[in-house]
Design a protein around this motif. Structure first.
Motif, PDB file in Angstrom:
ATOM      1  N   LEU A 101       0.827  -1.432  -0.054  1.00 29.31           N
ATOM      2  CA  LEU A 101      -0.193   0.462  -0.072  1.00 29.31           C
ATOM      3  C   LEU A 101       1.173   1.001  -0.015  1.00 29.31           C
ATOM      4  O   LEU A 101       0.780   2.011  -0.571  1.00 29.31           O
ATOM      5  N   ALA A 102       1.357   1.281   0.025  1.00 32.11           N
ATOM      6  CA  ALA A 102       3.147   2.237   1.007  1.00 32.11           C
ATOM      7  C   ALA A 102       3.508   2.728  -0.288  1.00 32.11           C
ATOM      8  O   ALA A 102       3.524   4.027  -0.955  1.00 32.11           O
ATOM      9  N   THR A 103       4.055   1.391  -1.393  1.00 33.61           N
ATOM     10  CA  THR A 103       3.938   1.616  -2.665  1.00 33.61           C
ATOM     11  C   THR A 103       3.421   2.462  -3.347  1.00 33.61           C
ATOM     12  O   THR A 103       3.943   2.793  -4.704  1.00 33.61           O
ATOM     13  N   GLY A 104       1.622   1.524  -3.355  1.00 31.07           N
ATOM     14  CA  GLY A 104       1.323   2.035  -4.515  1.00 31.07           C
ATOM     15  C   GLY A 104       0.833   3.449  -3.726  1.00 31.07           C
ATOM     16  O   GLY A 104       0.842   4.659  -5.076  1.00 31.07           O
ATOM     17  N   ALA A 105       1.001   3.774  -2.891  1.00 34.41           N
ATOM     18  CA  ALA A 105       1.023   5.543  -2.229  1.00 34.41           C
ATOM     19  C   ALA A 105       1.538   5.942  -3.147  1.00 34.41           C
ATOM     20  O   ALA A 105       1.587   7.164  -4.108  1.00 34.41           O
ATOM     21  N   MET A 106       3.231   5.942  -3.195  1.00 29.24           N
ATOM     22  CA  MET A 106       4.233   6.311  -3.340  1.00 29.24           C
ATOM     23  C   MET A 106       3.986   6.661  -4.540  1.00 29.24           C
ATOM     24  O   MET A 106       4.532   7.578  -5.714  1.00 29.24           O
ATOM     25  N   ALA A 107       3.365   6.111  -5.683  1.00 28.29           N
ATOM     26  CA  ALA A 107       3.551   5.700  -7.249  1.00 28.29           C
ATOM     27  C   ALA A 107       2.809   6.462  -7.960  1.00 28.29           C
ATOM     28  O   ALA A 107       2.569   6.763  -8.439  1.00 28.29           O
ATOM     29  N   ALA A 108       1.654   6.543  -6.436  1.00 26.81           N
ATOM     30  CA  ALA A 108       0.191   7.413  -7.305  1.00 26.81           C
ATOM     31  C   ALA A 108       1.212   8.910  -7.315  1.00 26.81           C
ATOM     32  O   ALA A 108       0.566  10.062  -7.859  1.00 26.81           O
ATOM     33  N   SER A 109       1.684   8.639  -5.623  1.00 28.84           N
ATOM     34  CA  SER A 109       2.198  10.545  -5.265  1.00 28.84           C
ATOM     35  C   SER A 109       2.653  11.159  -6.785  1.00 28.84           C
ATOM     36  O   SER A 109       2.744  12.250  -6.590  1.00 28.84           O
ATOM     37  N   ILE A 110       3.119  10.694  -7.814  1.00 33.43           N
ATOM     38  CA  ILE A 110       4.128  11.077  -8.911  1.00 33.43           C
ATOM     39  C   ILE A 110       3.089  12.137  -9.492  1.00 33.43           C
ATOM     40  O   ILE A 110       3.686  13.761  -9.848  1.00 33.43           O
ATOM     41  N   GLY A 111       1.766  12.050  -9.018  1.00 34.17           N
ATOM     42  CA  GLY A 111       0.402  12.836 -10.289  1.00 34.17           C
ATOM     43  C   GLY A 111       0.490  13.943  -9.623  1.00 34.17           C
ATOM     44  O   GLY A 111      -0.998  14.269 -10.074  1.00 34.17           O
ATOM     45  N   LEU A 112       1.000  14.515  -7.992  1.00 30.12           N
ATOM     46  CA  LEU A 112       0.227  14.884  -7.362  1.00 30.12           C
ATOM     47  C   LEU A 112       0.428  16.779  -7.587  1.00 30.12           C
ATOM     48  O   LEU A 112       0.645  17.620  -7.972  1.00 30.12           O
ATOM     49  N   SER A 113       1.151  16.663  -8.793  1.00 30.22           N
ATOM     50  CA  SER A 113       1.326  18.140  -9.730  1.00 30.22           C
ATOM     51  C   SER A 113       1.529  17.665 -10.953  1.00 30.22           C
ATOM     52  O   SER A 113       1.554  17.023 -11.754  1.00 30.22           O
ATOM     53  N   GLY A 114       1.430  18.990 -12.367  1.00 32.16           N
ATOM     54  CA  GLY A 114       1.397  18.730 -13.406  1.00 32.16           C
ATOM     55  C   GLY A 114       2.122  18.844 -13.673  1.00 32.16           C
ATOM     56  O   GLY A 114       3.626  19.146 -13.220  1.00 32.16           O
ATOM     57  N   GLN A 115       2.816  18.921 -14.703  1.00 34.52           N
ATOM     58  CA  GLN A 115       4.037  19.674 -15.399  1.00 34.52           C
ATOM     59  C   GLN A 115       4.075  21.098 -15.679  1.00 34.52           C
ATOM     60  O   GLN A 115       5.243  20.938 -15.465  1.00 34.52           O
ATOM     61  N   ASP A 116       3.199  22.075 -15.637  1.00 35.27           N
ATOM     62  CA  ASP A 116       2.990  23.933 -15.589  1.00 35.27           C
ATOM     63  C   ASP A 116       2.289  23.874 -14.272  1.00 35.27           C
ATOM     64  O   ASP A 116       1.983  23.592 -13.990  1.00 35.27           O
ATOM     65  N   LEU A 117       2.766  24.299 -13.020  1.00 40.00           N
ATOM     66  CA  LEU A 117       3.050  24.498 -11.706  1.00 40.00           C
ATOM     67  C   LEU A 117       1.648  26.185 -11.776  1.00 40.00           C
ATOM     68  O   LEU A 117       1.006  26.096 -11.833  1.00 40.00           O
ATOM     69  N   ALA A 118       2.001  26.887 -12.797  1.00 37.54           N
ATOM     70  CA  ALA A 118       2.071  28.225 -13.247  1.00 37.54           C
ATOM     71  C   ALA A 118       0.837  27.589 -13.630  1.00 37.54           C
ATOM     72  O   ALA A 118      -0.085  28.820 -13.582  1.00 37.54           O
ATOM     73  N   LEU A 119       0.451  26.868 -14.766  1.00 33.56           N
ATOM     74  CA  LEU A 119      -0.606  26.548 -15.589  1.00 33.56           C
ATOM     75  C   LEU A 119      -1.644  26.118 -15.041  1.00 33.56           C
ATOM     76  O   LEU A 119      -2.447  26.533 -14.990  1.00 33.56           O
ATOM     77  N   ASP A 120      -1.238  25.625 -13.755  1.00 37.08           N
ATOM     78  CA  ASP A 120      -2.614  24.595 -12.879  1.00 37.08           C
ATOM     79  C   ASP A 120      -3.290  26.275 -12.304  1.00 37.08           C
ATOM     80  O   ASP A 120      -4.407  25.881 -11.689  1.00 37.08           O
ATOM     81  N   ARG A 121      -1.218  26.798 -11.899  1.00 41.24           N
ATOM     82  CA  ARG A 121      -2.612  27.846 -11.000  1.00 41.24           C
ATOM     83  C   ARG A 121      -3.393  29.259 -11.744  1.00 41.24           C
ATOM     84  O   ARG A 121      -4.542  29.333 -10.730  1.00 41.24           O
ATOM     85  N   THR A 122      -3.490  29.398 -12.938  1.00 41.34           N
ATOM     86  CA  THR A 122      -4.348  30.299 -13.289  1.00 41.34           C
ATOM     87  C   THR A 122      -5.545  29.245 -14.228  1.00 41.34           C
ATOM     88  O   THR A 122      -6.139  30.190 -14.885  1.00 41.34           O
ATOM     89  N   ALA A 123      -5.626  28.599 -14.168  1.00 41.62           N
ATOM     90  CA  ALA A 123      -6.287  27.955 -14.752  1.00 41.62           C
ATOM     91  C   ALA A 123      -8.174  28.393 -14.599  1.00 41.62           C
ATOM     92  O   ALA A 123      -7.915  28.454 -13.796  1.00 41.62           O
TER      93      ALA A 123
END
Length: 191
Positions: free
Chosen positions: A48-70
């Motif tokens: 479960l910890a390995t799965g959570a760590m693998a899923a955590s890579i998607g908790l930020s996008g390619q461009d944080l500025a784009l995420d914040r201004t969408a």
């Protein structure tokens, strides 16, 4: 539906899902080969910890500025992302467990997958998506080497290895889930 596909690709969901499935299948193979004693919760907690760590890579996008201004509301999407990732991690373990030996109860899997994803979300809010995996990894490492839980503080420290009916483990997981999901949903990943 196109926005969902784009969102999944930008959050590396296919790679995360592949890592979660590979980890669950590896646990299934280990449990079939006598990789643990009955009642030993270290292997399911590791999966479960390995799965959570693998899923955590998607908790930020390619461009944080784009995420914040969408021009979309990110709070419900971020909260849904965390909760859905926790559900997928838990479901993967329960699915491979249904094909073989019982490693953990459903209550244990739900509690730990929710708590670990909350911990990963808290890591993303505090140190960014690229380092979101560090909090689940550090807490799991500490839990493996912590002294046997005698009092409430040591039960809180080793919550992910406690049996599912333990109040300290349940409340710790619930607090981590709520705090992590709320922090990530409201603040987003740190730059």
């Amino acid at each position: 539906m196109r926005w969902l596909t784009l969102y999944a690709r930008s959050r590396q969901v296919p790679a995360s899902l592949a890592a979660v499935v590979i980890g669950a299948v590896a646990a299934w193979v280990l449990s079939r080969n006598g990789g643990g004693e009955p009642g030993d919760l270290r292997l399911p907690a590791l999966v479960l910890a390995t799965g959570a760590m693998a899923a955590s890579i998607g908790l930020s996008g390619q461009d944080l500025a784009l995420d914040r201004t969408a021009a979309i509301r990110w709070v419900p999407r971020r909260a849904t992302h965390v909760l859905l990732a926790g559900a997928v991690v838990g479901t993967a373990l329960l699915t491979v467990q249904a094909m073989g030996e019982d490693m953990a109860t459903t209550a244990f899997v739900v509690r730990d997958s929710a708590g670990l994803m909350g911990l990963a979300a808290l890591g993303a809010a505090l140190s960014g998506g690229q380092y979101a995996w560090t909090l689940p990894f550090a807490w799991l490492s500490f839990s493996f080497f912590a002294p046997p839980p005698a009092g409430v503080p040591t039960q809180v420290a080793s919550w992910m290895l406690l049996p599912p009916g333990t109040a300290a483990g349940t409340w710790t997981a619930l607090a981590l889930t709520v705090a992590g999901t709320a922090a990530y949903a409201l603040a987003g990943p740190r730059r």
